[in-house]
Design a protein around this motif. Sequence first.
Motif, short mmCIF file in Angstrom:
data_model
loop_
_atom_site.label_atom_id
_atom_site.label_comp_id
_atom_site.label_asym_id
_atom_site.label_seq_id
_atom_site.Cartn_x
_atom_site.Cartn_y
_atom_site.Cartn_z
N LEU A 15 7.69 -5.24 -9.36
CA LEU A 15 7.75 -6.17 -8.24
C LEU A 15 6.41 -6.91 -8.14
N ASP A 16 6.48 -8.17 -7.75
CA ASP A 16 5.28 -8.95 -7.46
C ASP A 16 5.24 -9.21 -5.97
N ILE A 17 4.03 -9.32 -5.43
CA ILE A 17 3.84 -9.66 -4.03
C ILE A 17 2.91 -10.88 -3.99
N LEU A 18 3.30 -11.86 -3.19
CA LEU A 18 2.44 -13.01 -2.96
C LEU A 18 1.50 -12.65 -1.82
N THR A 53 -7.76 -9.37 6.46
CA THR A 53 -6.37 -9.46 6.92
C THR A 53 -5.64 -10.47 6.03
N VAL A 54 -4.45 -10.08 5.56
CA VAL A 54 -3.67 -10.94 4.68
C VAL A 54 -2.20 -10.92 5.11
N GLU A 55 -1.43 -11.78 4.48
CA GLU A 55 0.02 -11.75 4.62
C GLU A 55 0.58 -11.40 3.25
N ALA A 56 1.40 -10.36 3.18
CA ALA A 56 2.06 -9.97 1.94
C ALA A 56 3.49 -10.49 2.00
N VAL A 57 3.86 -11.31 1.04
CA VAL A 57 5.21 -11.89 1.02
C VAL A 57 5.99 -11.20 -0.10
N LEU A 58 7.01 -10.45 0.31
CA LEU A 58 7.84 -9.71 -0.64
C LEU A 58 9.20 -10.39 -0.74
N THR A 59 9.71 -10.47 -1.95
CA THR A 59 11.07 -10.97 -2.17
C THR A 59 11.92 -9.75 -2.49
N VAL A 71 4.94 -9.84 5.60
CA VAL A 71 4.41 -8.61 6.21
C VAL A 71 2.91 -8.76 6.42
N PRO A 72 2.47 -8.67 7.68
CA PRO A 72 1.03 -8.68 7.91
C PRO A 72 0.42 -7.39 7.36
N ALA A 73 -0.75 -7.51 6.77
CA ALA A 73 -1.40 -6.35 6.15
C ALA A 73 -2.90 -6.55 6.17
N TYR A 74 -3.61 -5.50 5.85
CA TYR A 74 -5.05 -5.63 5.64
C TYR A 74 -5.46 -4.77 4.46
N VAL A 75 -6.54 -5.18 3.82
CA VAL A 75 -7.05 -4.49 2.65
C VAL A 75 -7.83 -3.26 3.12
N VAL A 76 -7.39 -2.09 2.67
CA VAL A 76 -8.07 -0.85 3.07
C VAL A 76 -9.01 -0.32 2.00
N ARG A 77 -8.78 -0.74 0.75
CA ARG A 77 -9.61 -0.20 -0.33
C ARG A 77 -9.51 -1.13 -1.55
N SER A 78 -10.60 -1.21 -2.28
CA SER A 78 -10.56 -1.91 -3.57
C SER A 78 -11.48 -1.15 -4.53
N ASP A 79 -11.03 -1.04 -5.76
CA ASP A 79 -11.81 -0.38 -6.80
C ASP A 79 -11.42 -0.97 -8.14
N ARG A 80 -11.89 -0.38 -9.21
CA ARG A 80 -11.62 -0.94 -10.54
C ARG A 80 -10.14 -0.91 -10.92
N LEU A 85 -3.31 -2.14 0.10
CA LEU A 85 -2.98 -2.80 1.37
C LEU A 85 -2.33 -1.80 2.30
N GLN A 86 -2.61 -1.92 3.57
CA GLN A 86 -1.88 -1.17 4.58
C GLN A 86 -1.11 -2.19 5.40
N PHE A 87 0.21 -1.99 5.48
CA PHE A 87 1.04 -2.91 6.24
C PHE A 87 0.84 -2.69 7.73
N ARG A 88 0.95 -3.77 8.47
CA ARG A 88 0.93 -3.70 9.93
C ARG A 88 2.38 -3.78 10.40
N ARG A 89 2.58 -4.05 11.66
CA ARG A 89 3.95 -4.09 12.20
C ARG A 89 4.80 -5.16 11.51
N TYR A 90 6.01 -4.75 11.15
CA TYR A 90 6.97 -5.71 10.59
C TYR A 90 8.32 -5.46 11.24
#
Length: 105
Positions: A15-18, A53-59, A71-80, A85-90
């Motif tokens: 799956l891809d997420i925009l 804070t981002v918007e994740a668009v799932l098809t 789906v509203p989300a925010y970045v909780v972690r990034s590494d190599r 992402l952690q989703f917020r209310r949807y």
Amino acid sequence: MKAEQRQSIRRKLPLDILINQDLTYSKRWKVRDLSLNGARLEMSRDEIYPGTTVEAVLTLREHDEYDLHRVPAYVVRSDRDGVALQFRRYDDRTYTALVKLLYSR
């Protein structure tokens, strides 16, 4: 969130997420795994930083049709290995589509 703290099933899916951020960023990324609470993306950690804070668009497929789920989300972690992402209310429609996707396999 550590693996032992996860409260919902997590699946590897083709799956891809925009990912949209404000009006300045919009790019499609591959999903490493997905849950009801969030997603892990094959994204460069230099693209978006923790706390953003981002918007994740799932098809997602519903009733033999594909629907967009924003789906509203925010970045909780990034590494190599990617970005988490952690989703917020949807809405209920998105919840139902995610449950069908995650639990029907």
